[in-house]
Enzyme design. Structure first.
Site, mmCIF file in Angstrom:
data_model
loop_
_atom_site.group_PDB
_atom_site.id
_atom_site.type_symbol
_atom_site.label_atom_id
_atom_site.label_comp_id
_atom_site.label_asym_id
_atom_site.label_seq_id
_atom_site.Cartn_x
_atom_site.Cartn_y
_atom_site.Cartn_z
ATOM 1 N N PHE A 1 56.790 -30.027 -23.564
ATOM 2 C CA PHE A 1 57.816 -30.121 -22.535
ATOM 3 C C PHE A 1 57.163 -29.881 -21.181
ATOM 4 O O PHE A 1 56.386 -28.944 -21.014
ATOM 5 C CB PHE A 1 58.906 -29.067 -22.753
ATOM 6 C CG PHE A 1 59.693 -29.237 -24.020
ATOM 7 C CD1 PHE A 1 60.479 -30.360 -24.219
ATOM 8 C CD2 PHE A 1 59.654 -28.273 -25.013
ATOM 9 C CE1 PHE A 1 61.211 -30.520 -25.391
ATOM 10 C CE2 PHE A 1 60.376 -28.421 -26.190
ATOM 11 C CZ PHE A 1 61.162 -29.549 -26.378
ATOM 12 N N VAL B 1 53.292 -26.476 -23.071
ATOM 13 C CA VAL B 1 53.858 -26.684 -21.741
ATOM 14 C C VAL B 1 52.991 -27.673 -20.974
ATOM 15 O O VAL B 1 51.786 -27.461 -20.803
ATOM 16 C CB VAL B 1 53.957 -25.370 -20.957
ATOM 17 C CG1 VAL B 1 54.565 -25.627 -19.581
ATOM 18 C CG2 VAL B 1 54.794 -24.349 -21.718
ATOM 19 N N LYS B 2 53.630 -28.750 -20.526
ATOM 20 C CA LYS B 2 52.900 -29.773 -19.782
ATOM 21 C C LYS B 2 52.837 -29.404 -18.300
ATOM 22 O O LYS B 2 53.861 -29.203 -17.650
ATOM 23 C CB LYS B 2 53.573 -31.140 -19.944
ATOM 24 C CG LYS B 2 53.472 -31.707 -21.345
ATOM 25 C CD LYS B 2 54.127 -33.066 -21.467
ATOM 26 C CE LYS B 2 53.241 -34.163 -20.931
ATOM 27 N NZ LYS B 2 53.792 -35.508 -21.232
ATOM 28 N N ILE B 3 51.625 -29.350 -17.803
ATOM 29 C CA ILE B 3 51.369 -29.088 -16.380
ATOM 30 C C ILE B 3 50.638 -30.299 -15.805
ATOM 31 O O ILE B 3 49.561 -30.672 -16.299
ATOM 32 C CB ILE B 3 50.498 -27.830 -16.184
ATOM 33 C CG1 ILE B 3 51.118 -26.610 -16.868
ATOM 34 C CG2 ILE B 3 50.269 -27.568 -14.691
ATOM 35 C CD1 ILE B 3 52.407 -26.123 -16.258
#
Length: 237
Positions: free
Chosen positions: A62, A88-90
Site C-alpha cells: 500500500f 509500505v510503498k514510498i
C-alpha cells in the site's frame, strides 16, 4: 503453469485480487493511488482492510498518499500497523523532485517492510539499497516497462539493479509496469525476484506457449467475424 519468478497482481479491485489468488498464479499484490482512483476507491483504510482480509497472508503493498516527508512517515507507520504482510510503498521522490532517501533510511531503521517505487535509474537503486537496514525485508520496484516506453532497453538496467539488490539480504528486485507476457520471461531469465502484472495481462497467460499456427488462424477468424459484423463489402461501394 508455473514460473520461477513471483508474480504479483497489480490493481485495486478486491474482486480481481480474489480471482487472481484463486487461480493460484499470483503470490502477492501491489496497489497505488492511480489504480485506486481508477477503481473508484473512496476510503483508503476500508479498502486496505478488505483487501487484507481477502489476500490473507500474501504480501501486499500500500502506498503513502502524502507529498511531504513528515506526513509520509506517519502514513507509513499507520499502514504498516495494519498487518504483518503489509509493505509500505514510498516513492523515490516526492512530486517536487525531492529525494525520499532520508525517509527511507528512517523507516527502514524502524524495521518497516518497504516497497520503494517509481525507480527508473541505477543511481536510484544504489541510493535506496545503501540506506536499507540489514535484516529488514524490502522490495525495490524498478519501472522497467516505463523505461522501455522511452525507447530504452530495460534489461541492462534490471541486470545491474539485481546485482545491487543482492548486496543486501532481504531485499528483492521487482520488475514493475510490465507491458506483455514476454516481460515475465525476460524478468525470470535475469533472475529478478518479482514482477507485477495487471489482471488484464494475467488473462493473456492463457496464450502462453500457444501454437503459433493456431494463433494465426484464430486471428484471421477474428477478422472474418468482425467483417461480417460490419455488414458491408468493398465491392458494394
Amino acid at each position: 503453469m508455473t514460473f520461477a519468478i513471483d508474480i504479483y497482481s497489480d490493481g485495486a479491485v478486491v474482486e480481481d485480487m480474489v480471482s487472481m489468488k484463486e487461480k493460484g498464479i499470483v503470490t502477492g499484490f501491489t496497489t497505488n493511488p492511480s489504480l485506486m482512483k481508477l477503481a473508484g476507491i473512496t476510503n483508503y483504510l476500508s479498502f486496505a482492510k478488505q483487501a487484507l482480509q481477502e489476500v490473507e497472508n500474501l504480501p501486499i503493498s500500500f502506498e503513502v498518499f502524502a507529498d511531504d516527508f513528515e506526513t509520509m512517515e506517519k502514513e507509513a507507520e499507520k499502514l504498516a500497523s495494519l498487518a504483518e504482510n503489509v509493505y509500505v510503498k514510498i516513492p523515490i521522490t516526492n512530486s517536487l523532485g525531492e529525494s525520499s532517501i532520508s525517509l527511507i533510511k528512517k523507516l527502514s531503521e524502524k524495521k518497516l517492510k518497504l516497497n520503494i517505487t517509481a525507480i527508473m535509474t541505477i543511481e536510484q537503486v544504489r541510493q535506496t539499497v545503501d540506506v536499507l537496514s540489514e535484516g529488514t525485508e524490502n522490495i525495490v520496484s524498478v519501472f522497467a516497462g516505463r523505461v522501455a516506453d522511452t525507447g530504452v532497453n530495460p534489461v541492462p538496467l534490471m541486470k545491474q539493479a539485481l546485482e545491487i539488490c543482492r548486496e543486501k539480504q532481504g531485499t528483492k528486485l521487482l520488475w514493475a509496469s510490465s507491458r506483455e507476457v514476454y516481460n515475465i520471461i525476460q524478468a525470470q531469465e535475469l533472475g529478478v525476484d518479482i514482477i507485477t502484472v495487471t489482471p488484464a495481462l494475467l488473462g493473456k497467460l492463457a496464450m502462453y506457449k500457444k501454437d503459433l499456427d493456431e494463433l494465426s488462424l484464430e486471428t484471421v477468424q477474428g477478422f472474418h467475424n468482425d467483417t461480417k459484423a460490419l455488414g458491408f463489402t468493398i465491392l458494394d461501394e
